[in-house]
Design a protein around this motif. Structure first.
Motif, PDB file in Angstrom:
ATOM      1  N   ARG A   1     -16.777 -68.063  96.799  1.00 42.25           N
ATOM      2  CA  ARG A   1     -15.807 -69.150  96.975  1.00 42.25           C
ATOM      3  C   ARG A   1     -16.504 -70.505  96.872  1.00 42.25           C
ATOM      4  NH1 ARG A   1     -11.053 -68.513  96.116  1.00 42.25           N
ATOM      5  NH2 ARG A   1     -10.047 -69.517  97.887  1.00 42.25           N
ATOM      6  N   PRO A   2     -15.788 -71.518  96.406  1.00 42.20           N
ATOM      7  CA  PRO A   2     -16.329 -72.878  96.483  1.00 42.20           C
ATOM      8  C   PRO A   2     -16.482 -73.289  97.948  1.00 42.20           C
ATOM      9  CG  PRO A   2     -14.427 -72.766  94.997  1.00 42.20           C
ATOM     10  CD  PRO A   2     -14.461 -71.478  95.758  1.00 42.20           C
ATOM     11  N   LYS A   3     -17.474 -74.110  98.202  1.00 38.06           N
ATOM     12  CA  LYS A   3     -17.675 -74.578  99.571  1.00 38.06           C
ATOM     13  C   LYS A   3     -16.450 -75.368 100.017  1.00 38.06           C
ATOM     14  CE  LYS A   3     -21.428 -76.451 102.391  1.00 38.06           C
ATOM     15  NZ  LYS A   3     -22.780 -77.071 102.333  1.00 38.06           N
ATOM     16  N   GLY A   4     -15.907 -75.044 101.169  1.00 42.03           N
ATOM     17  CA  GLY A   4     -14.733 -75.727 101.679  1.00 42.03           C
ATOM     18  C   GLY A   4     -13.418 -75.086 101.300  1.00 42.03           C
ATOM     19  N   ALA A   5     -13.435 -74.099 100.401  1.00 44.18           N
ATOM     20  CA  ALA A   5     -12.201 -73.412 100.015  1.00 44.18           C
ATOM     21  C   ALA A   5     -11.763 -72.479 101.134  1.00 44.18           C
ATOM     22  CB  ALA A   5     -12.419 -72.622  98.732  1.00 44.18           C
ATOM     23  N   PRO A   6     -10.469 -72.259 101.284  1.00 41.34           N
ATOM     24  CA  PRO A   6     -10.000 -71.342 102.330  1.00 41.34           C
ATOM     25  C   PRO A   6     -10.392 -69.903 102.026  1.00 41.34           C
ATOM     26  CG  PRO A   6      -8.189 -71.980 100.892  1.00 41.34           C
ATOM     27  CD  PRO A   6      -9.355 -72.834 100.501  1.00 41.34           C
ATOM     28  N   CYS A   7     -10.492 -69.095 103.052  1.00 44.72           N
ATOM     29  CA  CYS A   7     -10.762 -67.669 102.880  1.00 44.72           C
ATOM     30  C   CYS A   7      -9.547 -67.006 102.232  1.00 44.72           C
ATOM     31  CB  CYS A   7     -11.044 -67.003 104.226  1.00 44.72           C
ATOM     32  SG  CYS A   7     -12.481 -67.662 105.093  1.00 44.72           S
ATOM     33  N   LEU A   8      -9.783 -66.046 101.377  1.00 46.99           N
ATOM     34  CA  LEU A   8      -8.680 -65.306 100.789  1.00 46.99           C
ATOM     35  C   LEU A   8      -7.918 -64.566 101.873  1.00 46.99           C
ATOM     36  CD1 LEU A   8     -10.141 -63.800  97.477  1.00 46.99           C
ATOM     37  CD2 LEU A   8      -8.927 -65.949  97.835  1.00 46.99           C
ATOM     38  N   LEU A   9      -6.609 -64.504 101.712  1.00 43.51           N
ATOM     39  CA  LEU A   9      -5.700 -63.864 102.675  1.00 43.51           C
ATOM     40  C   LEU A   9      -5.738 -64.522 104.047  1.00 43.51           C
ATOM     41  CD1 LEU A   9      -6.200 -60.035 101.938  1.00 43.51           C
ATOM     42  CD2 LEU A   9      -4.181 -61.406 101.402  1.00 43.51           C
ATOM     43  N   GLY A  10      -6.461 -65.652 104.175  1.00 46.38           N
ATOM     44  CA  GLY A  10      -6.646 -66.253 105.487  1.00 46.38           C
ATOM     45  C   GLY A  10      -7.470 -65.386 106.411  1.00 46.38           C
ATOM     46  N   ARG A  11      -8.194 -64.437 105.834  1.00 45.71           N
ATOM     47  CA  ARG A  11      -8.955 -63.456 106.628  1.00 45.71           C
ATOM     48  C   ARG A  11     -10.403 -63.906 106.743  1.00 45.71           C
ATOM     49  NH1 ARG A  11      -8.680 -56.907 106.446  1.00 45.71           N
ATOM     50  NH2 ARG A  11     -10.703 -56.456 107.376  1.00 45.71           N
ATOM     51  N   GLU A  12     -10.843 -64.119 107.959  1.00 43.22           N
ATOM     52  CA  GLU A  12     -12.214 -64.542 108.192  1.00 43.22           C
ATOM     53  C   GLU A  12     -13.183 -63.413 107.848  1.00 43.22           C
ATOM     54  OE1 GLU A  12     -13.517 -67.511 109.111  1.00 43.22           O
ATOM     55  OE2 GLU A  12     -11.491 -68.321 108.882  1.00 43.22           O
ATOM     56  N   PRO A  13     -14.285 -63.709 107.164  1.00 40.88           N
ATOM     57  CA  PRO A  13     -15.252 -62.668 106.823  1.00 40.88           C
ATOM     58  C   PRO A  13     -16.099 -62.264 108.017  1.00 40.88           C
ATOM     59  CG  PRO A  13     -16.064 -64.800 106.138  1.00 40.88           C
ATOM     60  CD  PRO A  13     -14.671 -65.033 106.667  1.00 40.88           C
ATOM     61  N   SER A  14     -16.824 -61.185 107.867  1.00 33.63           N
ATOM     62  CA  SER A  14     -17.783 -60.775 108.898  1.00 33.63           C
ATOM     63  C   SER A  14     -18.877 -61.825 109.038  1.00 33.63           C
ATOM     64  CB  SER A  14     -18.407 -59.425 108.530  1.00 33.63           C
ATOM     65  OG  SER A  14     -17.410 -58.453 108.308  1.00 33.63           O
ATOM     66  N   PHE A  15     -19.306 -62.372 107.901  1.00 30.97           N
ATOM     67  CA  PHE A  15     -20.245 -63.493 107.887  1.00 30.97           C
ATOM     68  C   PHE A  15     -20.216 -64.089 106.483  1.00 30.97           C
ATOM     69  CE2 PHE A  15     -22.728 -59.775 106.688  1.00 30.97           C
ATOM     70  CZ  PHE A  15     -23.515 -60.208 105.627  1.00 30.97           C
ATOM     71  N   ALA A  16     -20.879 -65.209 106.301  1.00 34.37           N
ATOM     72  CA  ALA A  16     -20.914 -65.875 104.999  1.00 34.37           C
ATOM     73  C   ALA A  16     -22.352 -66.280 104.685  1.00 34.37           C
ATOM     74  CB  ALA A  16     -19.996 -67.096 104.974  1.00 34.37           C
ATOM     75  N   VAL A  17     -22.689 -66.206 103.410  1.00 33.09           N
ATOM     76  CA  VAL A  17     -23.960 -66.724 102.905  1.00 33.09           C
ATOM     77  C   VAL A  17     -23.624 -68.020 102.180  1.00 33.09           C
ATOM     78  CG1 VAL A  17     -25.947 -66.295 101.420  1.00 33.09           C
ATOM     79  CG2 VAL A  17     -24.872 -64.383 102.654  1.00 33.09           C
ATOM     80  N   THR A  18     -24.118 -69.144 102.690  1.00 28.26           N
ATOM     81  CA  THR A  18     -23.665 -70.450 102.225  1.00 28.26           C
ATOM     82  C   THR A  18     -24.777 -71.222 101.537  1.00 28.26           C
ATOM     83  OG1 THR A  18     -22.103 -70.532 104.064  1.00 28.26           O
ATOM     84  CG2 THR A  18     -22.554 -72.596 102.934  1.00 28.26           C
ATOM     85  N   GLY A  19     -24.428 -71.836 100.396  1.00 30.67           N
ATOM     86  CA  GLY A  19     -25.353 -72.694  99.664  1.00 30.67           C
ATOM     87  C   GLY A  19     -24.843 -74.119  99.614  1.00 30.67           C
ATOM     88  N   LYS A  20     -25.415 -74.919  98.702  1.00 34.60           N
ATOM     89  CA  LYS A  20     -25.048 -76.331  98.623  1.00 34.60           C
ATOM     90  C   LYS A  20     -23.616 -76.543  98.163  1.00 34.60           C
ATOM     91  CE  LYS A  20     -29.736 -78.079  97.813  1.00 34.60           C
ATOM     92  NZ  LYS A  20     -30.628 -78.820  96.875  1.00 34.60           N
ATOM     93  N   SER A  21     -23.169 -75.763  97.183  1.00 35.17           N
ATOM     94  CA  SER A  21     -21.845 -75.998  96.610  1.00 35.17           C
ATOM     95  C   SER A  21     -20.895 -74.823  96.743  1.00 35.17           C
ATOM     96  CB  SER A  21     -21.977 -76.365  95.122  1.00 35.17           C
ATOM     97  OG  SER A  21     -22.592 -75.299  94.416  1.00 35.17           O
TER      98      SER A  21
END
Length: 263
Positions: A229-249
């Motif tokens: 996903r793009p940084k700042g985009a909503p989660c699909l289905l509004g379902r929070e993930p178990s965790f996220a791996v986040t980069g710059k963009s």
């Protein structure tokens, strides 16, 4: 006479005319020889061009950027294959390549130009790719074919299998991880948009069924689902993930369903 009424034309070098004709006939797109192309203008039209070296998507507009094509043999992906970050790649961390987990069966349901799939295959994963847009599928199939003919890339390409169509119609057995990278509609225009993304926006558009893609993945017997996903985009289905791996963009939303094991 060929005009700009069609957004996509199929063009060819003479030695690849048969391939171009077959694609044109199968998908109902106008066929035109390179010497018969209309002059470039400010209108948007694309060529799926069967050249002597590769298949490429060409923006046939004045002052347009260069062609879009898949290259696993040279350039950035070759460098990543030879000198890349290995398991330090964000996508590798997201799918779960760490510790004893060295080889996973990954289904890439939105293959696109195959870059993330190639990174995973280079790290030892077996990747089944699905691409539903015929133009993008053709580019990716051509890139795979050229990789299979290259001694340096052939072993990686051998771990990549490509299908045209929907991933969840006939879901294969033995998949550990489903990978999703749906097209995301941009809220604002930017002159810095890469030529590949601009072409995808023009030809493919956004994926309005992105939520359903995740819902379909959740119905499968898999251990993990990864959504890019793009940084700042909503989660699909509004379902929070178990965790996220986040980069710059961007980020990878990880839905960990069961423990991973891999060879």
């Amino acid at each position: 006479m060929i005009s700009y009424d069609n957004q996509v034309l199929v063009s060819y070098y003479e030695q690849r005319r048969d391939e171009a004709e077959a694609f044109s006939s199968r998908f109902g797109l106008p066929l035109v020889a390179l010497e018969a192309l209309p002059a470039k203008s400010d209108k948007s039209v694309y060529l799926l061009n069967f050249s002597d070296a590769r298949v490429e998507l060409v923006n046939w507009r004045m002052q347009a950027p260069g062609p879009v094509f898949v290259d696993f043999v040279e350039g950035a992906l070759a460098y990543r294959r030879e000198h890349g970050g290995g398991r330090g790649e964000m996508v590798a961390k997201a799918v779960g390549l760490k510790g004893d987990v060295k080889c996973l069966n990954v289904l890439d349901a939105t293959a696109g130009l195959g870059r993330d799939a190639y990174v995973l295959a280079a790290l030892g994963c077996h990747v089944v790719m699905y691409e539903r847009n015929p133009l993008v599928h053709c580019l990716l199939a051509d890139g795979l074919r050229r990789a299979q003919d290259c001694s340096d890339a052939a072993s990686v390409a051998a771990r990549m299998t490509l299908h045209l169509g929907e991933a969840f119609t006939e879901f294969p057995d033995g998949i550990d991880v489903v990978y999703l990278d749906p097209m995301f509609p941009e809220r604002r225009k930017s002159s810095a948009v890469k030529k590949e993304m601009q072409a995808f926006k023009d030809i493919v558009g956004a994926d309005p069924d992105a939520d359903e893609l995740l819902a379909s993945a959740l119905r499968q017997d898999v251990k993990r689902i990864v959504v890019k996903r793009p940084k700042g985009a909503p989660c699909l289905l509004g379902r929070e993930p178990s965790f996220a791996v986040t980069g710059k963009s961007g980020r990878f939303d990880v839905y960990a369903l069961r423990k991973l094991t891999g060879g």
